[in-house]
Design an enzyme around this catalytic site. Structure first.
Site, mmCIF file in Angstrom:
data_model
loop_
_atom_site.group_PDB
_atom_site.id
_atom_site.type_symbol
_atom_site.label_atom_id
_atom_site.label_comp_id
_atom_site.label_asym_id
_atom_site.label_seq_id
_atom_site.Cartn_x
_atom_site.Cartn_y
_atom_site.Cartn_z
ATOM 1 N N ASP A 33 0.899 -1.206 -0.180
ATOM 2 C CA ASP A 33 0.013 -0.075 0.061
ATOM 3 C C ASP A 33 0.918 1.108 -0.095
ATOM 4 O OD1 ASP A 33 -3.200 0.558 1.503
ATOM 5 O OD2 ASP A 33 -1.765 2.313 1.193
ATOM 6 N N ILE A 34 0.688 2.120 -0.764
ATOM 7 C CA ILE A 34 1.501 3.412 -0.955
ATOM 8 C C ILE A 34 1.187 4.569 0.115
ATOM 9 C CG2 ILE A 34 2.227 3.589 -3.323
ATOM 10 C CD1 ILE A 34 -0.320 5.434 -3.731
ATOM 11 N N GLN A 78 -14.424 3.006 1.727
ATOM 12 C CA GLN A 78 -13.839 2.646 0.181
ATOM 13 C C GLN A 78 -13.306 3.731 -0.539
ATOM 14 O OE1 GLN A 78 -16.192 -0.376 -2.070
ATOM 15 N NE2 GLN A 78 -14.070 -0.830 -3.402
ATOM 16 N N HIS A 123 -10.531 -5.341 -2.694
ATOM 17 C CA HIS A 123 -9.222 -5.735 -2.434
ATOM 18 C C HIS A 123 -9.225 -5.833 -0.739
ATOM 19 C CE1 HIS A 123 -9.870 -1.331 -2.318
ATOM 20 N NE2 HIS A 123 -9.310 -1.370 -1.058
ATOM 21 N N PHE A 124 -8.135 -6.542 -0.341
ATOM 22 C CA PHE A 124 -8.177 -6.967 1.253
ATOM 23 C C PHE A 124 -6.777 -6.213 1.765
ATOM 24 C CE2 PHE A 124 -10.856 -9.938 -0.918
ATOM 25 C CZ PHE A 124 -11.748 -10.239 0.092
ATOM 26 N N HIS A 125 -7.089 -5.293 2.903
ATOM 27 C CA HIS A 125 -5.765 -4.764 3.355
ATOM 28 C C HIS A 125 -5.237 -5.872 4.491
ATOM 29 C CE1 HIS A 125 -6.686 -0.640 2.423
ATOM 30 N NE2 HIS A 125 -7.906 -1.131 2.134
HETATM 31 P P1 AMP Z 1 -9.849 1.577 0.338
HETATM 32 O O1 AMP Z 1 -10.422 1.538 -1.140
HETATM 33 O O2 AMP Z 1 -10.371 2.664 1.340
HETATM 34 O O3 AMP Z 1 -10.072 0.395 0.912
HETATM 35 O O4 AMP Z 1 -8.220 1.515 0.244
HETATM 36 C C1 AMP Z 1 -7.602 1.803 -0.990
HETATM 37 C C2 AMP Z 1 -6.249 1.826 -0.505
HETATM 38 O O5 AMP Z 1 -5.259 1.882 -1.854
HETATM 39 C C3 AMP Z 1 -5.279 2.887 0.369
HETATM 40 O O6 AMP Z 1 -5.048 2.303 1.505
HETATM 41 C C4 AMP Z 1 -4.362 3.549 -0.391
HETATM 42 O O7 AMP Z 1 -3.696 3.812 0.218
HETATM 43 C C5 AMP Z 1 -4.058 2.352 -1.710
HETATM 44 N N1 AMP Z 1 -3.788 2.867 -2.658
HETATM 45 C C6 AMP Z 1 -4.190 3.846 -3.648
HETATM 46 N N2 AMP Z 1 -3.536 3.880 -4.646
HETATM 47 C C7 AMP Z 1 -2.514 2.994 -4.846
HETATM 48 C C8 AMP Z 1 -1.504 2.658 -5.489
HETATM 49 N N3 AMP Z 1 -1.297 3.037 -6.764
HETATM 50 N N4 AMP Z 1 -0.471 1.804 -5.019
HETATM 51 C C9 AMP Z 1 -0.846 0.885 -4.029
HETATM 52 N N5 AMP Z 1 -1.876 1.234 -2.988
HETATM 53 C C10 AMP Z 1 -2.477 2.251 -3.328
#
Ligand code: AMP
Length: 142
Positions: A34-35, A97, A103-105
């Site tokens: 995750d960035i 979201q 996606h899964f964290h």
């Molecule tokens: P969510 O949709 O809220 O569950 O989380 C989206 C996640 O994607 C967040 O934690 C962001 O930091 C992460 N994210 C967004 N863009 C990128 C990317 N280009 N590469 C890696 N992680 C990303």
């Protein structure tokens, strides 16, 4: 529910159109760092099948991805010497979201250290790359 839109950033990562710090890939899913990490070793498991989130995902997608989530959870916990690991998954903006491809964290947890805020700040690229290398090694060793 809003339809899936394949212009999202994770669809582009799956297609290799934009770079990512990749940890794992097979025919069903990709795992990346995750960035904007909320903790050391914060990574994401992203099924390749197009769905907006859990609510429109097929049972087949969910059944295929959970063992991969577990594999990454074990590797990230061990690579980061974490005390535990949290799995998070958000469905629709109201629930937090921000990227509308399922996606899964994977969130390694450390005794006495609270998680950072979701999507608050970009992480240090070198530190993320170093953590990624450790997780890749733990995946190979598993
Ligand atoms: P969510 O949709 O809220 O569950 O989380 C989206 C996640 O994607 C967040 O934690 C962001 O930091 C992460 N994210 C967004 N863009 C990128 C990317 N280009 N590469 C890696 N992680 C990303």
């Amino acid at each position: 529910m809003t339809a899936y839109d394949d212009g999202n950033i994770f669809a582009k990562i799956i297609k290799g159109e934009i770079p990512s710090e990749k940890l794992y890939e097979d025919q069903a899913a990709v795992a990346i760092m995750d960035i904007m990490p909320q903790t050391k070793g914060h990574c994401l498991v992203i099924p390749k099948a197009p769905s907006r989130n859990l609510l429109d995902a097929s049972d087949e997608t969910l059944a295929t991805v959970m063992p991969i989530v577990a594999k990454l959870a074990r590797a990230a916990k061990s690579a980061m010497n974490a005390d535990g690991v949290r799995i998070a998954q958000f469905n629709e903006a109201t629930a937090g979201q921000t990227v509308f491809h399922l996606h899964f964290h994977i969130l390694p947890m450390f005794d006495g250290i609270p998680l950072g805020q979701h999507g608050e700040a970009s992480g240090d690229k070198a530190a993320i790359a170093e953590q990624a290398e450790k997780i890749r090694k733990a995946l190979v060793a598993a």
